[in-house]
Design an enzyme around this catalytic site. Structure first.
Site, PDB file in Angstrom:
ATOM      1  N   ASP A 188      35.548  41.017  45.122  1.00  0.00           N
ATOM      2  CA  ASP A 188      36.763  40.584  45.797  1.00  0.00           C
ATOM      3  C   ASP A 188      36.475  39.902  47.123  1.00  0.00           C
ATOM      4  O   ASP A 188      36.120  40.547  48.109  1.00  0.00           O
ATOM      5  CB  ASP A 188      37.659  41.800  46.026  1.00  0.00           C
ATOM      6  CG  ASP A 188      39.069  41.418  46.419  1.00  0.00           C
ATOM      7  OD1 ASP A 188      39.327  40.209  46.579  1.00  0.00           O
ATOM      8  OD2 ASP A 188      39.906  42.310  46.562  1.00  0.00           O
ATOM      9  N   ASP A 190      40.019  31.864  47.635  1.00  0.00           N
ATOM     10  CA  ASP A 190      39.964  33.208  47.056  1.00  0.00           C
ATOM     11  C   ASP A 190      39.546  33.129  45.593  1.00  0.00           C
ATOM     12  O   ASP A 190      40.184  32.442  44.794  1.00  0.00           O
ATOM     13  CB  ASP A 190      41.334  33.876  47.184  1.00  0.00           C
ATOM     14  CG  ASP A 190      41.353  35.282  46.611  1.00  0.00           C
ATOM     15  OD1 ASP A 190      40.379  36.028  46.850  1.00  0.00           O
ATOM     16  OD2 ASP A 190      42.321  35.637  45.928  1.00  0.00           O
TER      17      ASP A 190
END
Length: 431
Positions: free
Chosen positions: A107, A314
Site C-alpha cells: 500500500d 497511488d
C-alpha cells in the site's frame, strides 16, 4: 552448552542478516506484487468473470478515494486513512524468528506495517493463523519514550510503560494493539531473502470492521516515518519502483524493485518532482494539464493549499479520479474524438461505448511538471463487459488520484532522497 549454542546461532543469524543487507544495498532486490484478483491471490474468487473483477475494482476506487482524502478528513489518523481490503496488490512477507508468513497489502497510500496478533481480545475473522509474538525470539515491545512511539499518531502508554497504537478508519473499522519491533523478511526474486532486523510493526489485539477474512496484514509503502520504505532507509538509498502488468496478464506477478534495481533511466524515461504535504504519507505530484489529441486542458486545482502538488499517485486505486469540473472538460474532449455508440456502463463511469466494433481512442498525454506521460489505449479504456468499453478516468469531488490503470506498462520509480517520481514506457511482461 545450550546457552553457547544459542549464542552461536544468534551470531550466525546476525552475520547472514548483515550479508544479505549488504548484498541488497549493492545490487538491489525485487519482490513479487500479486494482483488481488490473480489466481495466485488468496482473495481470488473463481466464480467471478474478468468483467466482474474489473467492475469490483472500479467500485473499490471510489471507496478508497474517500479514505485517502486528507482534505475532507483532516483530523483522521493518517496511519488509518486506508482500509486493508481496498488495496489492489499483495506481497508475501514474513515476520518473527522463526519466520511467520503473512499475506500483506502492498500500500503506497499508508505507512504502518500491521497484522493481527494473538492473544486477541477481539479480532475480525481471519482464515490464516494469527501471528503469535511469544513464539518469536526477536519480538520486542517498544517503550513509551522511544522515538517511534512519540512520533506515531494515536499512540499511548500502557500500564506496563510499553507503547500502544490506536487507529480508526473512515468506514468505522479500527485496530488497537502493541507497538513492537521484530525481524521482517522479504522473499527476493533476484537473490537470497532480505532479512531486516528490528522493523517497527503494529501487533493488533483489538480489531474490527469490514476487513476481509483472507487478508492478514498491511505493508505500508508511504512516505511517513514508520513505512517500510522509510525504515529500509539507506539500505535502498530511498529508491523503489514497480511495473504493473496489464489486466490481461493478471495471472502473473508484477515486480516491486528496491535500491539499485529500482533506478528508472534510459530512453523514454521522464521525471517529475514530489511535493511534501502534511501528512507525509502520500506521494503527491503536480499535474499541469491533460492533452486529448492537440487539445491541452490546464489543471489549476490546488487541494493542499500549496503552490505545487495537486494529485496523489497511488498503486491501490484502480481509476484515475479527477475533480468534477476538470473531469467534465477532459471527458467532453475525449468524447468529441471518438466515433462510436455511447452506452450505459457501471455506476461511476460516465463515458462508455459499444465495443463490439473496435473504435479508435485519441492520444491522451498527462503533463506533470517536467514529465509528459503519453498513455496507451490500455491505460485509458477498459472492457467492463464483452461488449462495453469505458473511459478509466472518473469524476470525484475535491480530490485527484493517479490510479493504477494509468500506470500499467510503465516502470514507475520513486526516489525519496531526490524527491522525484519517474515514468518509463515498458513492456511489464518482460520486466
Amino acid at each position: 552448552m545450550a546457552a553457547a549454542l544459542v549464542s552461536l546461532l544468534t551470531s550466525v543469524f546476525a552475520i547472514v542478516t548483515l550479508f544479505n543487507l549488504i548484498q541488497a544495498q549493492k545490487g538491489g532486490f525485487s519482490v513479487d506484487m500479486i494482483h488481488r484478483d490473480s489466481p495466485n491471490s488468496p482473495l481470488y474468487n473463481h466464480l467471478d468473470t474478468t468483467y466482474d473483477r474489473l467492475t469490483n475494482a472500479l467500485r473499490r476506487s471510489f471507496g478508497r478515494a474517500h479514505r485517502l482524502n486528507p482534505v475532507s478528513a483532516p483530523t483522521m489518523d493518517v496511519q488509518a486513512d486506508i482500509i486493508a481490503n481496498s488495496g489492489e496488490y499483495l506481497m508475501n512477507i514474513s515476520i518473527g524468528t522463526p519466520a511467520f508468513d503473512i499475506i500483506a497489502i502492498a500500500d503506497t497510500g499508508s505507512d504502518l506495517i500491521w497484522t493481527q496478533c494473538k492473544p486477541c481480545s477481539k479480532c475480525f475473522k481471519q482464515n490464516a493463523p494469527l501471528f503469535d509474538p511469544t513464539a518469536s525470539s526477536t519480538y520486542k515491545t517498544i517503550s513509551c519514550s522511544a522515538r517511534q512511539c512519540t512520533h506515531l499518531e494515536g499512540s499511548s502508554c500502557s500500564s506496563y510503560h510499553s507503547c500502544r497504537y490506536s487507529v480508526s478508519y473512515g468506514d468505522g473499522s479500527y485496530s488497537d494493539g502493541d507497538v513492537a519491533a521484530d525481524t521482517l523478511i522479504l522473499s527476493s526474486t533476484s537473490g537470497p531473502p532480505v532479512i531486516l532486523p528490528n522493523v517497527f510493526i503494529g501487533c493488533g489485539r483489538h480489531n474490527g470492521g469490514t476487513f476481509s477474512e483472507n487478508e492478514s496484514g498491511i505493508i505500508g509503502l508511504g512516505g511517513g516515518e514508520v513505512s517500510l520504505i522509510s525504515q529500509l532507509g539507506d539500505t535502498i538509498a530511498g529508491k523503489f519502483s514497480y511495473c504493473l502488468l496489464p489486466l490481461t496478464e493478471a495471472g502473473n506477478s508484477s515486480k516491486m524493485n528496491f535500491g539499485s534495481d529500482a533506478i528508472v533511466s534510459g530512453n523514454g524515461a521522464v521525471s517529475t518532482p514530489l511535493t511534501k504535504i502534511d501528512p507525509p504519507t502520500f506521494y503527491v505530484l503536480t499535474l499541469e494539464a491533460i492533452s486529448v489529441g492537440t487539445n491541452r486542458i490546464n489543471f489549476l486545482y490546488r487541494p493542499f493549499g500549496t503552490k505545487e502538488g495537486n494529485i496523489i499517485i497511488d498503486s491501490g486505486t484502480t481509476l484515475t479520479l479527477l475533480p468534477e469540473d476538470f473531469y467534465s472538460q477532459v471527458e467532453s474532449s475525449v468524447s468529441s474524438m471518438i466515433d462510436a455508440t455511447k452506452v450505459k456502463g457501471p455506476d461511476g463511469l460516465s463515458l462508455c461505448y459499444n465495443a463490439i466494433t473496435e473504435f479508435a481512442v485519441p492520444d491522451i498525454t498527462v503533463h506533470f511538471t517536467g514529465a509528459d506521460v503519453k498513455l496507451q489505449p490500455l491505460n485509458t479504456f477498459a472492457m467492463v463487459t464483452e461488449a462495453i468499453a469505458c473511459f478509466t478516468f472518473a469524476p470525484i469531488p475535491d480530490l485527484a488520484i493517479y490510479g493504477n490503470l494509468a500506470q500499467m506498462n510503465f516502470l514507475v520509480g520513486y526516489d525519496t532522497e531526490k524527491q522525484t517520481v519517474s515514468f518509463k514506457p515498458t513492456d511489464c511482461t518482460k520486466n
